[in-house]
Design a protein around this motif. Sequence first.
Motif, PDB file in Angstrom:
ATOM      1  N   ASP A  56       0.816  -1.210   0.000  1.00  0.00           N
ATOM      2  CA  ASP A  56       0.000   0.000   0.000  1.00  0.00           C
ATOM      3  C   ASP A  56       0.853   1.264   0.000  1.00  0.00           C
ATOM      4  OD1 ASP A  56      -2.252  -1.596   0.036  1.00  0.00           O
ATOM      5  OD2 ASP A  56      -2.671  -1.297   2.183  1.00  0.00           O
ATOM      6  N   SER A  57       2.077   1.183   0.521  1.00  0.00           N
ATOM      7  CA  SER A  57       2.969   2.346   0.627  1.00  0.00           C
ATOM      8  C   SER A  57       4.018   2.411  -0.476  1.00  0.00           C
ATOM      9  CB  SER A  57       3.691   2.315   1.986  1.00  0.00           C
ATOM     10  OG  SER A  57       2.785   2.452   3.044  1.00  0.00           O
ATOM     11  N   ILE A  58       4.052   1.416  -1.364  1.00  0.00           N
ATOM     12  CA  ILE A  58       5.179   1.308  -2.291  1.00  0.00           C
ATOM     13  C   ILE A  58       5.295   2.509  -3.240  1.00  0.00           C
ATOM     14  CG2 ILE A  58       4.032  -0.105  -4.070  1.00  0.00           C
ATOM     15  CD1 ILE A  58       7.687  -0.450  -2.839  1.00  0.00           C
ATOM     16  N   ASP A  59       4.191   3.042  -3.720  1.00  0.00           N
ATOM     17  CA  ASP A  59       4.290   4.186  -4.635  1.00  0.00           C
ATOM     18  C   ASP A  59       4.952   5.371  -3.945  1.00  0.00           C
ATOM     19  OD1 ASP A  59       3.172   2.743  -6.709  1.00  0.00           O
ATOM     20  OD2 ASP A  59       1.143   3.508  -6.359  1.00  0.00           O
ATOM     21  N   ARG A  60       4.526   5.648  -2.726  1.00  0.00           N
ATOM     22  CA  ARG A  60       5.123   6.761  -1.969  1.00  0.00           C
ATOM     23  C   ARG A  60       6.593   6.474  -1.665  1.00  0.00           C
ATOM     24  NH1 ARG A  60       4.357  10.759   2.150  1.00  0.00           N
ATOM     25  NH2 ARG A  60       6.372  11.787   2.059  1.00  0.00           N
ATOM     26  N   LEU A  61       6.896   5.250  -1.253  1.00  0.00           N
ATOM     27  CA  LEU A  61       8.285   4.907  -0.946  1.00  0.00           C
ATOM     28  C   LEU A  61       9.163   5.039  -2.190  1.00  0.00           C
ATOM     29  CD1 LEU A  61       7.647   1.849   1.388  1.00  0.00           C
ATOM     30  CD2 LEU A  61       8.636   4.044   2.075  1.00  0.00           C
ATOM     31  N   ARG A  62       8.684   4.545  -3.320  1.00  0.00           N
ATOM     32  CA  ARG A  62       9.473   4.655  -4.560  1.00  0.00           C
ATOM     33  C   ARG A  62       9.647   6.114  -4.972  1.00  0.00           C
ATOM     34  NH1 ARG A  62       6.864  -0.623  -7.383  1.00  0.00           N
ATOM     35  NH2 ARG A  62       8.389  -2.112  -6.601  1.00  0.00           N
ATOM     36  N   SER A  63       8.626   6.934  -4.759  1.00  0.00           N
ATOM     37  CA  SER A  63       8.740   8.352  -5.120  1.00  0.00           C
ATOM     38  C   SER A  63       9.783   9.059  -4.249  1.00  0.00           C
ATOM     39  CB  SER A  63       7.386   9.061  -5.015  1.00  0.00           C
ATOM     40  OG  SER A  63       7.040   9.297  -3.664  1.00  0.00           O
ATOM     41  N   GLU A  64      10.061   8.486  -3.077  1.00  0.00           N
ATOM     42  CA  GLU A  64      11.090   9.029  -2.181  1.00  0.00           C
ATOM     43  C   GLU A  64      12.449   8.344  -2.399  1.00  0.00           C
ATOM     44  OE1 GLU A  64      10.851  11.520  -0.040  1.00  0.00           O
ATOM     45  OE2 GLU A  64       8.695  11.877  -0.202  1.00  0.00           O
ATOM     46  N   GLY A  65      12.546   7.468  -3.425  1.00  0.00           N
ATOM     47  CA  GLY A  65      13.822   6.847  -3.764  1.00  0.00           C
ATOM     48  C   GLY A  65      14.092   5.512  -3.107  1.00  0.00           C
ATOM     49  N   PHE A  66      13.056   4.878  -2.541  1.00  0.00           N
ATOM     50  CA  PHE A  66      13.233   3.587  -1.877  1.00  0.00           C
ATOM     51  C   PHE A  66      12.738   2.443  -2.746  1.00  0.00           C
ATOM     52  CE2 PHE A  66      12.913   6.510   1.691  1.00  0.00           C
ATOM     53  CZ  PHE A  66      13.890   6.046   2.553  1.00  0.00           C
ATOM     54  N   GLU A  67      13.394   1.300  -2.603  1.00  0.00           N
ATOM     55  CA  GLU A  67      12.883   0.033  -3.127  1.00  0.00           C
ATOM     56  C   GLU A  67      12.648  -0.844  -1.911  1.00  0.00           C
ATOM     57  OE1 GLU A  67      11.052  -2.121  -5.290  1.00  0.00           O
ATOM     58  OE2 GLU A  67      12.012  -0.551  -6.448  1.00  0.00           O
ATOM     59  N   VAL A  68      11.700  -1.774  -1.999  1.00  0.00           N
ATOM     60  CA  VAL A  68      11.385  -2.663  -0.873  1.00  0.00           C
ATOM     61  C   VAL A  68      11.585  -4.113  -1.300  1.00  0.00           C
ATOM     62  CG1 VAL A  68       9.581  -3.464   0.717  1.00  0.00           C
ATOM     63  CG2 VAL A  68       9.709  -1.038   0.104  1.00  0.00           C
ATOM     64  N   LEU A  69      12.324  -4.858  -0.473  1.00  0.00           N
ATOM     65  CA  LEU A  69      12.541  -6.284  -0.685  1.00  0.00           C
ATOM     66  C   LEU A  69      12.090  -7.023   0.571  1.00  0.00           C
ATOM     67  CD1 LEU A  69      16.213  -6.155  -2.082  1.00  0.00           C
ATOM     68  CD2 LEU A  69      14.075  -6.166  -3.401  1.00  0.00           C
ATOM     69  N   GLY A  70      11.153  -7.947   0.419  1.00  0.00           N
ATOM     70  CA  GLY A  70      10.715  -8.784   1.532  1.00  0.00           C
ATOM     71  C   GLY A  70      11.344 -10.153   1.390  1.00  0.00           C
ATOM     72  N   ILE A  71      11.973 -10.650   2.451  1.00  0.00           N
ATOM     73  CA  ILE A  71      12.692 -11.922   2.383  1.00  0.00           C
ATOM     74  C   ILE A  71      12.156 -12.881   3.444  1.00  0.00           C
ATOM     75  CG2 ILE A  71      14.950 -13.051   2.597  1.00  0.00           C
ATOM     76  CD1 ILE A  71      16.235 -10.411   1.712  1.00  0.00           C
ATOM     77  N   SER A  72      11.867 -14.109   3.010  1.00  0.00           N
ATOM     78  CA  SER A  72      11.447 -15.172   3.929  1.00  0.00           C
ATOM     79  C   SER A  72      12.074 -16.486   3.477  1.00  0.00           C
ATOM     80  CB  SER A  72       9.923 -15.298   3.946  1.00  0.00           C
ATOM     81  OG  SER A  72       9.471 -15.987   2.803  1.00  0.00           O
ATOM     82  N   ALA A 129      22.137   4.529  -0.345  1.00  0.00           N
ATOM     83  CA  ALA A 129      22.484   4.388  -1.759  1.00  0.00           C
ATOM     84  C   ALA A 129      23.877   3.811  -1.978  1.00  0.00           C
ATOM     85  CB  ALA A 129      22.360   5.745  -2.452  1.00  0.00           C
ATOM     86  N   ASP A 130      24.748   3.864  -0.942  1.00  0.00           N
ATOM     87  CA  ASP A 130      26.103   3.336  -1.049  1.00  0.00           C
ATOM     88  C   ASP A 130      26.239   1.926  -0.481  1.00  0.00           C
ATOM     89  OD1 ASP A 130      27.084   5.731  -2.210  1.00  0.00           O
ATOM     90  OD2 ASP A 130      27.160   6.635  -0.213  1.00  0.00           O
ATOM     91  N   GLY A 131      25.135   1.353   0.036  1.00  0.00           N
ATOM     92  CA  GLY A 131      25.186  -0.003   0.565  1.00  0.00           C
ATOM     93  C   GLY A 131      25.503  -0.089   2.050  1.00  0.00           C
ATOM     94  N   THR A 132      25.323   1.014   2.761  1.00  0.00           N
ATOM     95  CA  THR A 132      25.568   1.048   4.202  1.00  0.00           C
ATOM     96  C   THR A 132      24.246   0.990   4.956  1.00  0.00           C
ATOM     97  OG1 THR A 132      27.553   2.371   3.837  1.00  0.00           O
ATOM     98  CG2 THR A 132      26.640   2.412   6.060  1.00  0.00           C
ATOM     99  N   ILE A 133      24.226   0.255   6.053  1.00  0.00           N
ATOM    100  CA  ILE A 133      23.014   0.174   6.876  1.00  0.00           C
ATOM    101  C   ILE A 133      22.770   1.531   7.525  1.00  0.00           C
ATOM    102  CG2 ILE A 133      21.943  -0.924   8.880  1.00  0.00           C
ATOM    103  CD1 ILE A 133      22.530  -3.337   7.399  1.00  0.00           C
ATOM    104  N   GLU A 134      21.604   2.047   7.289  1.00  0.00           N
ATOM    105  CA  GLU A 134      21.199   3.355   7.815  1.00  0.00           C
ATOM    106  C   GLU A 134      20.322   3.163   9.056  1.00  0.00           C
ATOM    107  OE1 GLU A 134      18.236   6.519   5.709  1.00  0.00           O
ATOM    108  OE2 GLU A 134      19.765   5.634   4.436  1.00  0.00           O
ATOM    109  N   LEU A 135      19.540   2.094   9.043  1.00  0.00           N
ATOM    110  CA  LEU A 135      18.614   1.809  10.144  1.00  0.00           C
ATOM    111  C   LEU A 135      18.505   0.295  10.263  1.00  0.00           C
ATOM    112  CD1 LEU A 135      16.498   3.309  12.004  1.00  0.00           C
ATOM    113  CD2 LEU A 135      14.848   2.877  10.214  1.00  0.00           C
ATOM    114  N   ALA A 136      18.591  -0.223  11.492  1.00  0.00           N
ATOM    115  CA  ALA A 136      18.452  -1.665  11.739  1.00  0.00           C
ATOM    116  C   ALA A 136      17.446  -1.841  12.877  1.00  0.00           C
ATOM    117  CB  ALA A 136      19.800  -2.280  12.119  1.00  0.00           C
TER     118      ALA A 136
END
Length: 157
Positions: A56-72, A129-136
């Motif tokens: 539901d949030s993906i359009d807003r997240l992508r517009s802010e420069g985010f991609e989302v990956l869910g892993i299970s 964007a450089d591959g560093t963890i920003e939030l965990a």
Amino acid sequence: MSTRLQPGDTAPDFTLPSDTGEEVTLSSLRGRRVIVYFYPAAMTPGCTKQACDFSDSIDRLRSEGFEVLGISPDKPEKLAKFRERDGLTITLLSDPDKTVLTEYGAFGEKKLYGKVVEGVIRSTFVIDADGTIELAQYNVKATGHVAKLRRDLGLTD
């Protein structure tokens, strides 16, 4: 107990199969911020709520420069059914041997109904964007997590 990642750590790179059968490599997304979240099992109530909230949030997240990956640990075929059943629009990745889950500290001992068990620790990471963890964030709640994450990232509507 597995090692937990902290902000400032380099995000472990990975290549995993998606629900569509294509391989997704984290480093191929350099230049974008990536939200990687780990969840225990597709098509369970909490995991469905969380995946639907991200969708539901993906359009807003992508517009802010985010991609989302869910892993299970689910196999790609189950993830495809999950996507279809719930109309999910985020990328779902399969880690059946739990290698990536373990590298991110998202698999190990946890409490479930008062008992210590080994399993997936619901966790979310924001990778810059450089591959560093920003939030965990470890041991996140499925319900309300995406709204809290959006607030943490300053993305309130």
